[in-house]
Write a protein that holds these residues in place. Sequence first.
Motif, PDB file in Angstrom:
ATOM      1  N   ILE A  27     -17.254 -12.472   2.663  1.00 47.47           N
ATOM      2  CA  ILE A  27     -17.837 -12.265   1.339  1.00 47.47           C
ATOM      3  C   ILE A  27     -17.054 -13.058   0.297  1.00 47.47           C
ATOM      4  N   ALA A  28     -15.737 -13.045   0.399  1.00 49.71           N
ATOM      5  CA  ALA A  28     -14.903 -13.810  -0.540  1.00 49.71           C
ATOM      6  C   ALA A  28     -15.230 -15.299  -0.467  1.00 49.71           C
ATOM      7  N   GLU A  29     -15.413 -15.804   0.740  1.00 49.24           N
ATOM      8  CA  GLU A  29     -15.743 -17.220   0.909  1.00 49.24           C
ATOM      9  C   GLU A  29     -17.110 -17.539   0.321  1.00 49.24           C
ATOM     10  N   ALA A  30     -18.086 -16.655   0.529  1.00 54.59           N
ATOM     11  CA  ALA A  30     -19.431 -16.887   0.000  1.00 54.59           C
ATOM     12  C   ALA A  30     -19.448 -16.846  -1.525  1.00 54.59           C
ATOM     13  N   CYS A  31     -18.560 -16.036  -2.104  1.00 55.20           N
ATOM     14  CA  CYS A  31     -18.510 -15.892  -3.563  1.00 55.20           C
ATOM     15  C   CYS A  31     -17.484 -16.818  -4.204  1.00 55.20           C
ATOM     16  N   ASP A  32     -16.677 -17.476  -3.372  1.00 55.43           N
ATOM     17  CA  ASP A  32     -15.600 -18.338  -3.855  1.00 55.43           C
ATOM     18  C   ASP A  32     -14.655 -17.566  -4.779  1.00 55.43           C
ATOM     19  N   VAL A  33     -14.189 -16.428  -4.268  1.00 50.20           N
ATOM     20  CA  VAL A  33     -13.241 -15.590  -5.002  1.00 50.20           C
ATOM     21  C   VAL A  33     -12.043 -15.298  -4.113  1.00 50.20           C
ATOM     22  N   TYR A  34     -11.000 -14.779  -4.719  1.00 48.45           N
ATOM     23  CA  TYR A  34      -9.798 -14.369  -3.999  1.00 48.45           C
ATOM     24  C   TYR A  34     -10.176 -13.356  -2.922  1.00 48.45           C
ATOM     25  N   GLU A  35      -9.515 -13.437  -1.789  1.00 51.37           N
ATOM     26  CA  GLU A  35      -9.873 -12.620  -0.631  1.00 51.37           C
ATOM     27  C   GLU A  35      -9.828 -11.107  -0.897  1.00 51.37           C
ATOM     28  N   GLY A  36      -8.989 -10.640  -1.797  1.00 54.08           N
ATOM     29  CA  GLY A  36      -8.883  -9.208  -2.074  1.00 54.08           C
ATOM     30  C   GLY A  36      -9.952  -8.680  -3.016  1.00 54.08           C
ATOM     31  N   THR A  37     -10.673  -9.570  -3.685  1.00 56.77           N
ATOM     32  CA  THR A  37     -11.665  -9.156  -4.674  1.00 56.77           C
ATOM     33  C   THR A  37     -12.820  -8.354  -4.076  1.00 56.77           C
ATOM     34  N   PRO A  38     -13.439  -8.787  -2.977  1.00 61.25           N
ATOM     35  CA  PRO A  38     -14.549  -7.996  -2.426  1.00 61.25           C
ATOM     36  C   PRO A  38     -14.153  -6.564  -2.060  1.00 61.25           C
ATOM     37  N   GLU A  39     -12.946  -6.382  -1.592  1.00 62.06           N
ATOM     38  CA  GLU A  39     -12.504  -5.026  -1.260  1.00 62.06           C
ATOM     39  C   GLU A  39     -12.523  -4.142  -2.505  1.00 62.06           C
ATOM     40  N   LYS A  40     -12.127  -4.688  -3.638  1.00 64.42           N
ATOM     41  CA  LYS A  40     -12.168  -3.934  -4.900  1.00 64.42           C
ATOM     42  C   LYS A  40     -13.601  -3.603  -5.283  1.00 64.42           C
ATOM     43  N   TRP A  41     -14.515  -4.528  -5.045  1.00 64.36           N
ATOM     44  CA  TRP A  41     -15.926  -4.270  -5.341  1.00 64.36           C
ATOM     45  C   TRP A  41     -16.452  -3.131  -4.474  1.00 64.36           C
ATOM     46  N   PHE A  42     -16.169  -3.210  -3.191  1.00 61.68           N
ATOM     47  CA  PHE A  42     -16.703  -2.221  -2.262  1.00 61.68           C
ATOM     48  C   PHE A  42     -15.988  -0.874  -2.344  1.00 61.68           C
ATOM     49  N   ASN A  43     -14.774  -0.865  -2.867  1.00 60.87           N
ATOM     50  CA  ASN A  43     -14.061   0.401  -3.057  1.00 60.87           C
ATOM     51  C   ASN A  43     -14.374   1.047  -4.401  1.00 60.87           C
ATOM     52  N   GLY A  44     -15.135   0.357  -5.231  1.00 57.68           N
ATOM     53  CA  GLY A  44     -15.524   0.906  -6.522  1.00 57.68           C
ATOM     54  C   GLY A  44     -14.521   0.692  -7.642  1.00 57.68           C
ATOM     55  N   GLU A  45     -13.487  -0.113  -7.394  1.00 56.46           N
ATOM     56  CA  GLU A  45     -12.510  -0.396  -8.441  1.00 56.46           C
ATOM     57  C   GLU A  45     -13.072  -1.334  -9.505  1.00 56.46           C
ATOM     58  N   ARG A  46     -13.965  -2.211  -9.096  1.00 62.24           N
ATOM     59  CA  ARG A  46     -14.607  -3.176  -9.990  1.00 62.24           C
ATOM     60  C   ARG A  46     -16.049  -3.365  -9.548  1.00 62.24           C
ATOM     61  N   ASN A  47     -16.858  -3.909 -10.446  1.00 62.89           N
ATOM     62  CA  ASN A  47     -18.235  -4.263 -10.102  1.00 62.89           C
ATOM     63  C   ASN A  47     -18.375  -5.781 -10.176  1.00 62.89           C
ATOM     64  N   PRO A  48     -19.017  -6.369  -9.183  1.00 65.31           N
ATOM     65  CA  PRO A  48     -19.181  -7.828  -9.199  1.00 65.31           C
ATOM     66  C   PRO A  48     -20.202  -8.278 -10.241  1.00 65.31           C
ATOM     67  N   LYS A  49     -19.980  -9.465 -10.775  1.00 69.50           N
ATOM     68  CA  LYS A  49     -20.957 -10.071 -11.673  1.00 69.50           C
ATOM     69  C   LYS A  49     -22.239 -10.332 -10.885  1.00 69.50           C
ATOM     70  N   LEU A  50     -23.331 -10.503 -11.612  1.00 68.78           N
ATOM     71  CA  LEU A  50     -24.632 -10.684 -10.975  1.00 68.78           C
ATOM     72  C   LEU A  50     -24.639 -11.848  -9.986  1.00 68.78           C
ATOM     73  N   LYS A  51     -24.005 -12.962 -10.326  1.00 68.04           N
ATOM     74  CA  LYS A  51     -24.006 -14.109  -9.409  1.00 68.04           C
ATOM     75  C   LYS A  51     -23.328 -13.757  -8.086  1.00 68.04           C
ATOM     76  N   TYR A  52     -22.317 -12.901  -8.143  1.00 68.56           N
ATOM     77  CA  TYR A  52     -21.661 -12.471  -6.916  1.00 68.56           C
ATOM     78  C   TYR A  52     -22.513 -11.446  -6.169  1.00 68.56           C
ATOM     79  N   GLN A  53     -23.228 -10.612  -6.907  1.00 67.83           N
ATOM     80  CA  GLN A  53     -24.130  -9.658  -6.274  1.00 67.83           C
ATOM     81  C   GLN A  53     -25.176 -10.391  -5.433  1.00 67.83           C
ATOM     82  N   VAL A  54     -25.715 -11.473  -5.981  1.00 67.16           N
ATOM     83  CA  VAL A  54     -26.716 -12.263  -5.261  1.00 67.16           C
ATOM     84  C   VAL A  54     -26.092 -12.886  -4.015  1.00 67.16           C
ATOM     85  N   ALA A  55     -24.890 -13.416  -4.151  1.00 69.62           N
ATOM     86  CA  ALA A  55     -24.210 -14.023  -3.000  1.00 69.62           C
ATOM     87  C   ALA A  55     -23.922 -12.976  -1.919  1.00 69.62           C
TER      88      ALA A  55
END
Length: 86
Positions: A27-55
């Motif tokens: 997921i991090a590779e598809a979104c071109d974000v730091y590897e730890g970021t998707p875990e924060k999204w899926f754990n509810g610590e943060r919400n991804p921007k719409l462009k990342y939601q689509v990815a």
Amino acid sequence: MRNKVSVWDRQTWSAIREVKGVTYRQIAEACDVYEGTPEKWFNGERNPKLKYQVAIAKVLGIPLRTVLSTIKDPGVRAAIRAAYND
């Protein structure tokens, strides 16, 4: 203040991710974000921007019609459709 557009469904998408075996790294590779970021999204610590939601939806194989199901604004629908088909 602008309304935030979101198609994010953390609980459902998390279950899909687990069943399909999609890693946070993928997921991090598809979104071109730091590897730890998707875990924060899926754990509810943060919400991804719409462009990342689509990815994320694309990586998880969530159909475009499902992604668009809650979006009524035609301009936003068109933008999501264009991003999904990239």
